[in-house]
Design an enzyme around this catalytic site. Structure first.
Site, PDB file in Angstrom:
ATOM      1  N   GLU A   8       0.852  -1.198   0.000  1.00  0.00           N
ATOM      2  CA  GLU A   8       0.000   0.000   0.000  1.00  0.00           C
ATOM      3  C   GLU A   8       0.891   1.251   0.000  1.00  0.00           C
ATOM      4  OE1 GLU A   8      -1.628   0.769   3.929  1.00  0.00           O
ATOM      5  OE2 GLU A   8      -3.429   1.704   3.100  1.00  0.00           O
TER       6      GLU A   8
ATOM      7  N   ASN B 237      -7.033   5.788  -2.020  1.00  0.00           N
ATOM      8  CA  ASN B 237      -5.893   4.924  -1.719  1.00  0.00           C
ATOM      9  C   ASN B 237      -6.019   3.756  -2.707  1.00  0.00           C
ATOM     10  OD1 ASN B 237      -3.997   3.235  -0.519  1.00  0.00           O
ATOM     11  ND2 ASN B 237      -4.611   3.739   1.567  1.00  0.00           N
TER      12      ASN B 237
ATOM     13  N   LYS C 288      -9.361   1.633  -2.221  1.00  0.00           N
ATOM     14  CA  LYS C 288      -9.615   1.085  -0.877  1.00  0.00           C
ATOM     15  C   LYS C 288     -11.052   1.358  -0.420  1.00  0.00           C
ATOM     16  CE  LYS C 288      -7.195   1.095   3.636  1.00  0.00           C
ATOM     17  NZ  LYS C 288      -5.962   1.601   4.290  1.00  0.00           N
TER      18      LYS C 288
ATOM     19  N   GLU D   8      -6.221   8.701   7.693  1.00  0.00           N
ATOM     20  CA  GLU D   8      -6.690   8.224   6.381  1.00  0.00           C
ATOM     21  C   GLU D   8      -8.079   8.756   6.056  1.00  0.00           C
ATOM     22  OE1 GLU D   8      -5.946   4.363   4.555  1.00  0.00           O
ATOM     23  OE2 GLU D   8      -5.053   3.772   6.446  1.00  0.00           O
TER      24      GLU D   8
ATOM     25  N   CYS E  59      -4.815  -3.046   2.891  1.00  0.00           N
ATOM     26  CA  CYS E  59      -4.567  -2.946   4.326  1.00  0.00           C
ATOM     27  C   CYS E  59      -5.787  -3.233   5.195  1.00  0.00           C
ATOM     28  CB  CYS E  59      -3.936  -1.595   4.670  1.00  0.00           C
ATOM     29  SG  CYS E  59      -3.208  -1.661   6.325  1.00  0.00           S
TER      30      CYS E  59
ATOM     31  N   ASN F 257       0.172  -1.037   5.460  1.00  0.00           N
ATOM     32  CA  ASN F 257       1.020  -0.250   6.378  1.00  0.00           C
ATOM     33  C   ASN F 257       0.317  -0.341   7.719  1.00  0.00           C
ATOM     34  OD1 ASN F 257       3.028   2.053   4.932  1.00  0.00           O
ATOM     35  ND2 ASN F 257       1.387   1.337   3.600  1.00  0.00           N
TER      36      ASN F 257
HETATM   37  N1  CDV Z   1      -3.187   1.408   6.515  1.00  0.00           N
HETATM   38  C1  CDV Z   1      -4.155   0.818   7.264  1.00  0.00           C
HETATM   39  O1  CDV Z   1      -5.246   0.566   6.787  1.00  0.00           O
HETATM   40  N2  CDV Z   1      -3.827   0.544   8.566  1.00  0.00           N
HETATM   41  C2  CDV Z   1      -4.766  -0.019   9.488  1.00  0.00           C
HETATM   42  C3  CDV Z   1      -4.458   0.398  10.912  1.00  0.00           C
HETATM   43  C4  CDV Z   1      -4.829   1.804  11.152  1.00  0.00           C
HETATM   44  C5  CDV Z   1      -5.284  -0.416  11.907  1.00  0.00           C
HETATM   45  C6  CDV Z   1      -4.771  -1.540   9.432  1.00  0.00           C
HETATM   46  O2  CDV Z   1      -5.871  -2.115   9.405  1.00  0.00           O
HETATM   47  O3  CDV Z   1      -3.700  -2.156   9.478  1.00  0.00           O
END
Ligand code: CDV
Length: 309
Positions: free
Chosen positions: A47, A107, A124, A143, A169, A194
Site C-alpha cells: 500500500e 488509496n 480502498k 486516512e 490494508c 502499512n
Molecule cells: N493502513 C491501514 O489501513 N492501517 C490499518 C491500521 C490503522 C489499523 C490496518 O488495518 O492495518
C-alpha cells in the site's frame, strides 16, 4: 495452459518523507529485478508504495499533502518501473495515493500485466483511522481525512491465467472483502499494508499485530479457497514502527512463504491456482452450501442492532 503463477511479495522498508519518487522507483525496480531472477510472473508491492505513509501528519488544508498524490498512472516518475517490467516480462501490483482530475482522493492499487498495461484498478473500500487532528495520539492515522471510501466496491479481473482481486490494508480485516471477491471466483487476492505496531484506540492490541495479520488473511484464504498475498511496508518510518511479516498463503490457509526480516526483501511462491478448487468444490462449495437468505442482515444493516428489552 499452466495454472501456476509464480508470485513475488515485494516487502518494503521505510520510505522517508523527503525520499524522492526517483529514489523510491529505483528501489521498486531493484525488487522487480529480484522477482525476475526468482522467476516471478507477478510482483506485488505494498500500500502507498511510492511515498511515506503521510496520513500520520495533520495538515489544516488537505491540499498540504498534495505532493504525495499521483495525478496519473503511469506518470513520468513511475514510467521507468513500467518500462522495466515490460522489458523483464514481469507483471506488478502497485499501491499509491490517487488524486483524480475532478479532485477525488483514493488509496489505490493498480494491476499491471507482463506487457506493462494496466489491467485492473482498485480503490480502498474500508478507510480506517480518523478525519480530524487528535493531538493526544503519539502519531496520527488520518486516512479518513486524506482518502475517500471507494464507491466501486471489490471487483476481479482475469489476469495471469486466473481470477485476481485486490484489497488494501484495513480491508484485510473484514470477512466481507474476501467473500465478495470469493463470490466472483477469486483465486489470487493481492493485499498491501502499512500497519503501525501501536494502535492508539486500544494498545492492548499492539503485541497482537502479527497474529491478527495472519489470522485474517489465512481465514480469508481458507474460507474462500483462494491464494492471498499480504505485502508490508514495515520497519521504523519517520519514527513510527510498522509491521513487516509479509506472507503468501495457500487456499488451505497455510503460509507457504514469509518474510523473516524487515526492510526491502522479495519472497516468492509458486501458486497453483488449481489448488483453489480443492476448497471451492468441497467444504466451501458456495452453490451447494451457502444460505444467502439467512445472511440478509449483512447487506441491509451497517451497525449492531441488539434485541430490544
Ligand atoms: N493502513 C491501514 O489501513 N492501517 C490499518 C491500521 C490503522 C489499523 C490496518 O488495518 O492495518
Amino acid at each position: 495452459m499452466s495454472r501456476i503463477v509464480n508470485v513475488g511479495a515485494a516487502q518494503m522498508g521505510p520510505i522517508a518523507a523527503d525520499e524522492s519518487r526517483a529514489e523510491v522507483v529505483g528501489r521498486l525496480i531493484a525488487l522487480l529485478r529480484d522477482g525476475a531472477e526468482a522467476g516471478c510472473d507477478l510482483v506485488v508491492f505494498p500500500e502507498l508504495a511510492l511515498t511515506t505513509f503521510f496520513p500520520r501528519w495533520f495538515t489544516e488544508d488537505i491540499a498540504g499533502h498534495d505532493h504525495y498524490y499521483e495525478r496519473e498512472m503511469p506518470n513520468a516518475d513511475v514510467q521507468p518501473l513500467f518500462v522495466e517490467a515490460a522489458r523483464l516480462g514481469v507483471g506488478f501490483c502497485l499501491g499509491y495515493a490517487e488524486l483524480t482530475p475532478d479532485g477525488h482522493r483514493y488509496n489505490t492499487y493498480v494491476l499491471v500485466d507482463k506487457a506493462g498495461a494496466i489491467v485492473g484498478k482498485y480503490r480502498k473500500v474500508h478507510i480506517p483511522g480518523h478525519a480530524d487532528d487528535e493531538p493526544h495520539r503519539p502519531f496520527q492515522h488520518l486516512e479518513r481525512r486524506y482518502f475517500e471510501e471507494s464507491p466501486d466496491g471489490f471487483g476481479v479481473v482475469n489476469a495471469f491465467g486466473g481470477i485476481v482481486g485486490m484489497a488494501i490494508c484495513n480491508d484485510r480485516r473484514w470477512p466481507e472483502t474476501y467473500r465478495v471477491l470469493g463470490l466472483q471466483g477469486v483465486e489470487l487476492v493481492l493485499i498491501g499494508y502499512n500497519t503501525p505496531l501501536h494502535y492508539a484506540p486500544d494498545p492492548d492490541q499492539n503485541p497482537l499485530q502479527s497474529f491478527h495479520n495472519n489470522l485474517v488473511m489465512a481465514s480469508g484464504a481458507y474460507q474462500n479457497g483462494t491464494w492471498v498475498v499480504g505485502v508490508a511496508k514495515g520497519g521504523i518510518e519517520e519514527g513510527v514502527e510498522s509491521l513487516s511479516h509479509s506472507q503468501i498463503i495457500a487456499p488451505s490457509g497455510q503460509v507457504v512463504a514469509q518474510a523473516t526480516v524487515s526492510g526491502d526483501v522479495l519472497i516468492s511462491a509458486r501458486c497453483d491456482l488449481d489448488l483453489c478448487r480443492h476448497y471451492k468444490e468441497t467444504l466451501f462449495n458456495f452453490d451447494v452450501y451457502r444460505r444467502p437468505e439467512a445472511y440478509r442482515i449483512i447487506t441491509e444493516q451497517k451497525g449492531v442492532a441488539p434485541p430490544s428489552g
